[in-house]
Design an enzyme around this catalytic site. Structure first.
Site, PDB file in Angstrom:
ATOM      1  N   ASP A   1       0.801  -1.167   0.137  1.00 58.56           N
ATOM      2  CA  ASP A   1       0.074  -0.191  -0.159  1.00 58.56           C
ATOM      3  C   ASP A   1       0.932   1.098   0.246  1.00 58.56           C
ATOM      4  O   ASP A   1       1.843   1.033  -0.481  1.00 58.56           O
ATOM      5  CB  ASP A   1      -0.943   0.082   1.118  1.00 58.56           C
TER       6      ASP A   1
ATOM      7  N   HIS B   1       2.259   2.064  -2.987  1.00 61.75           N
ATOM      8  CA  HIS B   1       1.295   3.204  -3.751  1.00 61.75           C
ATOM      9  C   HIS B   1       2.105   4.491  -3.798  1.00 61.75           C
ATOM     10  O   HIS B   1       1.048   5.505  -3.874  1.00 61.75           O
ATOM     11  CB  HIS B   1       0.037   3.086  -3.117  1.00 61.75           C
TER      12      HIS B   1
END
Length: 389
Positions: A215, A238
């Protein structure tokens, strides 16, 4: 200001240690019953060592020697009477995820002041938990590896966090926190394993750290002010994300955030601002992204104010989050998508004061493209791809 705070906080903990060898540590967890090997529950030993240090009226040190120590969900509460250093030479391992319950934390520090953690490894053994989630079975909520709530004057230095069930390091409602030279590792497909999450905090610095997760490398939530990030290596993951913001109608904003002298390698995003497409009084302002190298990043520069996963709860609405005074300076490298710069701003609250200076992002050895909706700003120097701002 954030860099000055970092220097001040660090100086608090760089005085000589109160022991000459680990065996002379003021509070060695082994002396309180901790057992190496990673099989015997050492939670109470850690808590007893903390209680002794917390009662001390002089500066104290908790020492975790080499070896593997099993610790279940534990709360280390303050306020304490003096400065505490936690020196970790070993590895702290988590129990089976089913025994962690639904508290949402593994190691939690709450209402502490002048606490420093040096070295060591946290191994949350998150793979079994991720498999449970993928299976569709009923699973616990999951645990963040290490959390600071309502803490101040904190240092985390040289810590390694492996395979957290959820976020690795959470800084929530804190003041003056220095995170330096940490290493955070989780597979790129591990869900919700944000590296560092900062929310409701002021005076946080994150420097010299390597983060690869499934993430965000660093996620920045509502109420964050005066956050400095420098010499970060991000990927996979991310990227560094402000948001998601605007999920709630009444929500504090984000301001005075800098990302400098950092590298993104193979991440899904580079620097990102994201908000829900729904009414909100939140805001993002005074943000600087500078001296950044992107290598094979899917979306190097992105503002998305129309975030609406699965089109639930926000279709046909626009974001109330006000994005303004955001500077992108000296950002170069390669994009995995043709659209290297995306400004997808709110129709009701256009992005304002966007400044692009000296940008050079390419796609497959040729110029990339930029896309813009509802954005106002300026550009200077050489800007490639050609800016629509």
């Amino acid at each position: 200001m954030a860099r000055l705070l970092f220097t001040f906080i660090t100086s608090l903990f760089l005085t000589p240690f109160i022991f000459t060898t680990p065996s002379n540590a003021a509070y060695n967890v082994v002396s309180f019953g901790a057992k190496s090997g990673g099989q015997t529950d050492s939670t109470q030993a850690f808590l007893k060592a903390w209680a002794a240090a917390c009662r001390s009226t002089t500066a104290s040190t908790i020492y975790v020697p080499k070896g593997s120590f099993l610790v279940k969900a534990a709360v280390f509460s303050g306020p304490c009477k003096s400065t505490i250093k936690i020196m970790i030479d070993g590895t702290i391992v988590a129990p089976d995820y089913r025994s962690m319950g639904n508290s949402g934390y593994w190691i939690l520090f709450i209402k502490v002041d002048k606490v420093a953690i040096f070295g060591g490894t946290l191994d949350a053994k998150g793979a079994a938990y991720w498999a449970c989630r993928r299976s569709g079975k009923s699973c616990p909520v999951g645990a963040r590896s290490i959390t600071f709530n309502w803490a101040s004057n904190i240092v985390v230095s040289g810590l390694t966090s492996i395979n957290s069930q959820l976020s690795h390091l959470v800084i929530n409602s804190c003041k003056n926190v220095a995170v330096r030279n940490v290493k955070i590792i989780a597979p790129d497909q591990s869900p919700n394993t944000d590296g560092i999450h900062v929310q409701g905090s002021t005076g946080v610095t994150i420097t010299g750290s390597t983060i690869g997760t499934g993430d965000d490398c660093i996620s920045i939530g509502p109420g964050t002010r005066n956050l400095w990030m420098e010499h970060i290596k991000c990927g996979p993951g991310h990227g560094i994300s402000i948001g998601s913001l605007g999920k709630d109608k009444k929500e504090d904003g984000v301001q005075n955030v800098t990302v400098a002298n950092s590298v993104f390698i193979g991440s899904d995003n580079g620097v990102r601002i994201k908000s829900w497409a729904r009414p909100s009084n939140s805001f993002v302002t005074n943000i600087v992204f500078r001296n950044i190298v992107m290598t094979r990043v899917q979306y190097p520069i992105i503002v998305d104010q129309n975030y609406c996963p699965n089109n639930q709860g926000c279709p046909n609405q626009s974001s109330g989050v006000k994005v303004s005074q955001v500077t992108y300076r000296n950002i170069k490298g390669t994009s995995r998508s043709q659209a290297a710069m995306i400004f997808n701003c709110s129709s009701s609250n256009p992005c304002r004061g966007i400044r692009l200076q000296d940008i050079n992002l390419t796609y497959m050895n040729k110029a990339a493209t930029s896309t813009c909706r509802n954005v106002h700003g300026t550009r200077s120097g050489v800007v490639v791809p050609r800016s629509c701002v």
